[in-house]
Design a protein around this motif. Structure first.
Motif, PDB file in Angstrom:
ATOM      1  N   GLY A  77      53.231   5.850 -53.955  1.00 42.28           N
ATOM      2  CA  GLY A  77      51.845   6.204 -53.446  1.00 42.28           C
ATOM      3  C   GLY A  77      51.802   5.446 -52.254  1.00 42.28           C
ATOM      4  O   GLY A  77      52.620   5.015 -51.440  1.00 42.28           O
ATOM      5  N   GLN A  78      50.552   5.107 -51.550  1.00 41.62           N
ATOM      6  CA  GLN A  78      50.129   4.356 -50.752  1.00 41.62           C
ATOM      7  C   GLN A  78      49.476   2.985 -51.155  1.00 41.62           C
ATOM      8  O   GLN A  78      48.844   2.987 -52.248  1.00 41.62           O
ATOM      9  N   LYS A  79      49.477   1.976 -50.220  1.00 38.27           N
ATOM     10  CA  LYS A  79      49.003   0.631 -50.661  1.00 38.27           C
ATOM     11  C   LYS A  79      47.613   0.337 -50.330  1.00 38.27           C
ATOM     12  O   LYS A  79      47.472   0.199 -48.829  1.00 38.27           O
ATOM     13  N   GLY A  80      46.524   0.341 -50.924  1.00 40.29           N
ATOM     14  CA  GLY A  80      44.910   0.084 -50.462  1.00 40.29           C
ATOM     15  C   GLY A  80      44.977  -1.122 -49.682  1.00 40.29           C
ATOM     16  O   GLY A  80      44.281  -1.517 -48.884  1.00 40.29           O
ATOM     17  N   LYS A  81      45.621  -2.295 -50.352  1.00 38.97           N
ATOM     18  CA  LYS A  81      45.814  -3.717 -49.772  1.00 38.97           C
ATOM     19  C   LYS A  81      46.135  -3.568 -48.258  1.00 38.97           C
ATOM     20  O   LYS A  81      45.705  -4.350 -47.478  1.00 38.97           O
ATOM     21  N   LEU A  82      47.314  -2.767 -47.888  1.00 42.34           N
ATOM     22  CA  LEU A  82      47.595  -2.591 -46.474  1.00 42.34           C
ATOM     23  C   LEU A  82      46.746  -1.799 -45.499  1.00 42.34           C
ATOM     24  O   LEU A  82      46.729  -2.086 -44.494  1.00 42.34           O
ATOM     25  N   LEU A  83      46.206  -0.590 -46.138  1.00 44.99           N
ATOM     26  CA  LEU A  83      45.139  -0.043 -45.418  1.00 44.99           C
ATOM     27  C   LEU A  83      44.075  -0.851 -45.081  1.00 44.99           C
ATOM     28  O   LEU A  83      43.558  -0.958 -43.916  1.00 44.99           O
ATOM     29  N   GLU A  84      43.596  -1.743 -45.980  1.00 48.09           N
ATOM     30  CA  GLU A  84      42.552  -2.516 -45.879  1.00 48.09           C
ATOM     31  C   GLU A  84      42.995  -3.614 -44.949  1.00 48.09           C
ATOM     32  O   GLU A  84      42.102  -3.912 -43.845  1.00 48.09           O
ATOM     33  N   ALA A  85      43.985  -4.099 -44.797  1.00 48.35           N
ATOM     34  CA  ALA A  85      44.792  -5.065 -43.730  1.00 48.35           C
ATOM     35  C   ALA A  85      44.399  -4.543 -42.293  1.00 48.35           C
ATOM     36  O   ALA A  85      43.861  -5.118 -41.399  1.00 48.35           O
ATOM     37  N   MET A  86      44.886  -3.069 -42.154  1.00 55.14           N
ATOM     38  CA  MET A  86      44.637  -2.458 -40.905  1.00 55.14           C
ATOM     39  C   MET A  86      43.042  -2.426 -40.442  1.00 55.14           C
ATOM     40  O   MET A  86      43.059  -2.669 -39.393  1.00 55.14           O
ATOM     41  N   GLU A  87      42.324  -2.050 -41.544  1.00 52.99           N
ATOM     42  CA  GLU A  87      40.885  -1.807 -40.979  1.00 52.99           C
ATOM     43  C   GLU A  87      40.457  -3.091 -40.498  1.00 52.99           C
ATOM     44  O   GLU A  87      39.518  -2.987 -39.826  1.00 52.99           O
TER      45      GLU A  87
ATOM     46  N   PRO B 206      38.089  28.735 -68.807  1.00 54.46           N
ATOM     47  CA  PRO B 206      39.296  29.294 -68.313  1.00 54.46           C
ATOM     48  C   PRO B 206      39.186  29.564 -66.835  1.00 54.46           C
ATOM     49  O   PRO B 206      40.048  29.662 -65.980  1.00 54.46           O
ATOM     50  N   LYS B 207      37.913  29.729 -65.980  1.00 61.87           N
ATOM     51  CA  LYS B 207      37.888  30.036 -64.692  1.00 61.87           C
ATOM     52  C   LYS B 207      37.898  29.035 -63.826  1.00 61.87           C
ATOM     53  O   LYS B 207      38.097  29.238 -62.632  1.00 61.87           O
ATOM     54  N   ALA B 208      37.831  27.905 -64.626  1.00 57.98           N
ATOM     55  CA  ALA B 208      37.525  26.637 -63.818  1.00 57.98           C
ATOM     56  C   ALA B 208      38.937  26.235 -63.005  1.00 57.98           C
ATOM     57  O   ALA B 208      39.886  26.161 -63.440  1.00 57.98           O
ATOM     58  N   LEU B 209      38.784  25.934 -61.738  1.00 59.02           N
ATOM     59  CA  LEU B 209      40.062  25.394 -61.156  1.00 59.02           C
ATOM     60  C   LEU B 209      40.426  24.092 -61.649  1.00 59.02           C
ATOM     61  O   LEU B 209      39.445  23.208 -61.898  1.00 59.02           O
ATOM     62  N   ARG B 210      41.906  23.661 -61.883  1.00 62.69           N
ATOM     63  CA  ARG B 210      42.275  22.586 -62.547  1.00 62.69           C
ATOM     64  C   ARG B 210      42.857  21.976 -61.601  1.00 62.69           C
ATOM     65  O   ARG B 210      44.095  22.462 -61.012  1.00 62.69           O
ATOM     66  N   ILE B 211      42.676  20.626 -60.780  1.00 58.88           N
ATOM     67  CA  ILE B 211      43.098  19.794 -59.934  1.00 58.88           C
ATOM     68  C   ILE B 211      43.619  18.639 -60.696  1.00 58.88           C
ATOM     69  O   ILE B 211      42.942  17.862 -61.151  1.00 58.88           O
ATOM     70  N   LEU B 212      44.904  18.317 -60.255  1.00 57.61           N
ATOM     71  CA  LEU B 212      45.327  16.869 -60.579  1.00 57.61           C
ATOM     72  C   LEU B 212      45.566  16.010 -59.444  1.00 57.61           C
ATOM     73  O   LEU B 212      46.139  16.548 -58.493  1.00 57.61           O
ATOM     74  N   ASP B 213      44.744  14.967 -59.405  1.00 56.67           N
ATOM     75  CA  ASP B 213      44.822  13.873 -58.543  1.00 56.67           C
ATOM     76  C   ASP B 213      45.807  12.757 -59.069  1.00 56.67           C
ATOM     77  O   ASP B 213      45.610  12.063 -59.797  1.00 56.67           O
ATOM     78  N   THR B 214      47.239  13.115 -58.492  1.00 57.18           N
ATOM     79  CA  THR B 214      48.039  11.976 -59.006  1.00 57.18           C
ATOM     80  C   THR B 214      48.249  10.789 -58.762  1.00 57.18           C
ATOM     81  O   THR B 214      48.771   9.792 -59.421  1.00 57.18           O
ATOM     82  N   GLU B 215      47.240  10.099 -58.051  1.00 56.62           N
ATOM     83  CA  GLU B 215      47.255   8.734 -57.380  1.00 56.62           C
ATOM     84  C   GLU B 215      48.578   8.356 -56.687  1.00 56.62           C
ATOM     85  O   GLU B 215      48.647   8.108 -55.576  1.00 56.62           O
ATOM     86  N   ASP B 216      49.671   8.389 -57.509  1.00 50.24           N
ATOM     87  CA  ASP B 216      50.984   8.093 -57.211  1.00 50.24           C
ATOM     88  C   ASP B 216      51.644   8.778 -58.111  1.00 50.24           C
ATOM     89  O   ASP B 216      51.316   9.263 -59.171  1.00 50.24           O
ATOM     90  N   LEU B 217      52.995   8.971 -57.745  1.00 50.23           N
ATOM     91  CA  LEU B 217      54.036   9.516 -58.380  1.00 50.23           C
ATOM     92  C   LEU B 217      54.422   8.265 -59.589  1.00 50.23           C
ATOM     93  O   LEU B 217      55.521   7.658 -59.347  1.00 50.23           O
ATOM     94  N   HIS B 218      53.999   8.521 -60.726  1.00 47.21           N
ATOM     95  CA  HIS B 218      54.421   7.429 -61.839  1.00 47.21           C
ATOM     96  C   HIS B 218      55.802   7.240 -62.111  1.00 47.21           C
ATOM     97  O   HIS B 218      56.397   6.383 -62.381  1.00 47.21           O
ATOM     98  N   CYS B 219      56.419   8.535 -62.205  1.00 46.57           N
ATOM     99  CA  CYS B 219      57.946   8.715 -62.574  1.00 46.57           C
ATOM    100  C   CYS B 219      58.701   7.952 -61.444  1.00 46.57           C
ATOM    101  O   CYS B 219      59.685   7.304 -61.717  1.00 46.57           O
ATOM    102  N   LEU B 220      58.302   8.047 -60.226  1.00 46.01           N
ATOM    103  CA  LEU B 220      59.083   7.508 -58.903  1.00 46.01           C
ATOM    104  C   LEU B 220      58.886   5.801 -59.238  1.00 46.01           C
ATOM    105  O   LEU B 220      59.800   5.129 -59.178  1.00 46.01           O
ATOM    106  N   ARG B 221      57.623   5.336 -59.506  1.00 46.07           N
ATOM    107  CA  ARG B 221      57.381   3.780 -59.472  1.00 46.07           C
ATOM    108  C   ARG B 221      58.134   3.335 -60.726  1.00 46.07           C
ATOM    109  O   ARG B 221      58.759   2.263 -60.868  1.00 46.07           O
ATOM    110  N   ASP B 222      58.069   4.305 -62.043  1.00 47.54           N
ATOM    111  CA  ASP B 222      58.924   3.795 -63.112  1.00 47.54           C
ATOM    112  C   ASP B 222      60.469   3.769 -62.828  1.00 47.54           C
ATOM    113  O   ASP B 222      61.042   2.676 -63.388  1.00 47.54           O
ATOM    114  N   ALA B 223      60.992   4.553 -62.074  1.00 45.76           N
ATOM    115  CA  ALA B 223      62.475   4.495 -61.875  1.00 45.76           C
ATOM    116  C   ALA B 223      62.626   3.502 -61.144  1.00 45.76           C
ATOM    117  O   ALA B 223      63.761   2.846 -61.243  1.00 45.76           O
TER     118      ALA B 223
END
Length: 421
Positions: A285-295, A102-119
């Motif tokens: 979310g953000q697009k890893g393929k486009l970040l990679e292009a910039m790199e 119960p004392k552990a912090l609970r953190i959610l890594d959403t990755e991206d907002l799934h409901c936005l992508r679905d909509a």
């Protein structure tokens, strides 16, 4: 700072196959840099290209869905922080973590907002723009409830932070913007010049629906005219993990549209290409393929969906187009105009440094984490909505999971009795 951090993965991370895998390793590296011992647990089978977590100093173990064995595992580990990889993991295991630790912090890594992508996907299939009403779906109710239940949610896109606050009324103190991190050491290396590059490239995991849609859209509505403008010596090379058999129907030597399968080293491929094409019609979310292009110093042509949460249109190192005809014109100009291409390529590094530099986020992140570790219950009592949703929804998740576990146990006993007879 926390001594022990447990990640509960939706899948085993594959950083060379998806941005989600890269993202998980980014967050793991943050905690490790602060001296935390990191463990990673997952109920999924291993994929084709999993990261070697043990070589990164991460302890791993398998867990089971709807099984009380997880309670014993997490209690024995007794983590200070538990990070859930996407809201479905929090649904499955959040109530168990709360009960066991119960004392552990609970953190959610959403990755991206799934409901936005679905909509957006549903609106695209209906042939119209997304409406605000499209966001209020069963998926949204589940995802937003998970955000309220957690002590902090990591948001990859500032656009999604604003959406959660303004559209769904989420308290901003529950959200932290943590983008993808750029590999600046690689990005600062000298990359091939315009004359040393050729062809267009597409990179994306085919299990991700926006990527599969973009490849089909590119092949059908964009590439024939774009190749006509560029000439028959120019090809489009499509790379990505988990290409389905049906994707081979898009492959055509004659049309110069070549499906190449999984890329073991995408950076090499992208660095040799003159353009990255990403005509995304929905997503989040953000697009890893486009970040990679910039790199790689490679200009890219994408859509408003592609640049969302990453940069403005004026900042983009390439072009932004939202119709097939505009996409063709923009890509053709960039591919053939060396001066224009070079100007776009020069925008890559400044954008990476300003928006995706790890050093610009880690101090604020750990200031917040350390404050939460001091008094987690005091933090939770500030959010009555979260306490209410956690009390109500976690009970339903608990009872459903326990029912499934009991049912599975009953079936196993029945099978054993049958085999003995």
């Amino acid at each position: 700072m926390a001594n022990k951090v447990l990640f509960i993965g939706y899948v085993w991370p594959e950083p060379r196959s998806s941005a989600a895998g890269r993202r998980i390793l980014d967050v793991i590296s943050l905690f490790q840099a602060q001296g935390a011992a990191v463990s990673f647990a997952c109920a999924a089978e291993f994929g084709q290209n999993p990261a070697d977590l043990s070589s990164l100093g991460v302890a791993t173990f398998s867990i089971q869905l709807n099984c009380s064995s997880f309670d014993e595992q997490v209690q024995r580990l007794n983590p200070d922080i538990v990070v859930f990889d996407r809201f479905v993991c929090e649904e499955q295991f959040g109530w168990r973590v709360e009960r066991a630790c119960p004392k552990a912090l609970r953190i959610l890594d959403t990755e991206d907002l799934h409901c936005l992508r679905d909509a957006r996907h549903k609106a695209l299939k209906a042939g119209r723009e997304m409406l605000s009403a499209d966001l209020f779906s069963d998926l949204a109710f589940r995802e937003i409830a998970s955000i309220w239940r957690c002590d902090l949610s990591l948001m990859i896109s500032p656009f999604e932070v604003d959406l959660l606050v303004e559209q769904f009324g989420v308290d901003p103190r529950l959200l932290f913007h943590l983008p993808l991190f750029a590999n600046l050491a690689f990005a600062r290396q000298k990359q091939p010049e315009f004359s040393q590059r050729q062809h267009c490239v597409v990179v994306g995991n085919f299990r991700h629906a926006p990527n599969w849609d973009a490849v089909q859209y590119l092949r059908r509505d964009i590439w024939p005219e774009l190749r006509r403008r560029l000439g028959k010596n120019v090809q489009c090379h499509v790379y990505g993990a988990y290409q389905p058999p049906k994707a081979q129907q898009l492959h055509s030597e004659k049309e110069g549209f070549l499906l190449k399968g999984w890329a073991e080293n995408a950076c090499v491929i992208v660095s040799q290409a003159r353009l990255v094409l990403a005509p995304l019609r929905f997503g989040a979310g953000q697009k890893g393929k486009l970040l990679e292009a910039m790199e790689c110093g490679t200009p890219s042509v994408t859509s408003n969906i592609g640049i969302e949460g990453m940069a403005s249109t004026a900042q983009w190192p390439g072009g932004v187009a939202n119709t097939a005809s505009d996409f063709v014109a923009t890509a053709a100009d960039l591919y053939t105009n060396e001066k224009q291409w070079h100007a776009a390529a020069q925008q890559c590094l400044p954008l990476l440094d300003s928006n995706f530099n790890k050093s610009g986020f880690e101090n604020n992140f750990f200031n917040i984490i350390n404050e939460l570790l001091i008094a987690p219950e005091a933090h939770r009592r500030q959010f009555f909505n979260g306490m209410m949703i956690r009390q109500q929804s976690l009970r339903s998740h608990q009872y459903m999971s326990q029912w499934i576990e009991a049912k599975n146990a009953s079936l196993r006993h029945s099978d054993e009795d049958t085999s003995e007879s």
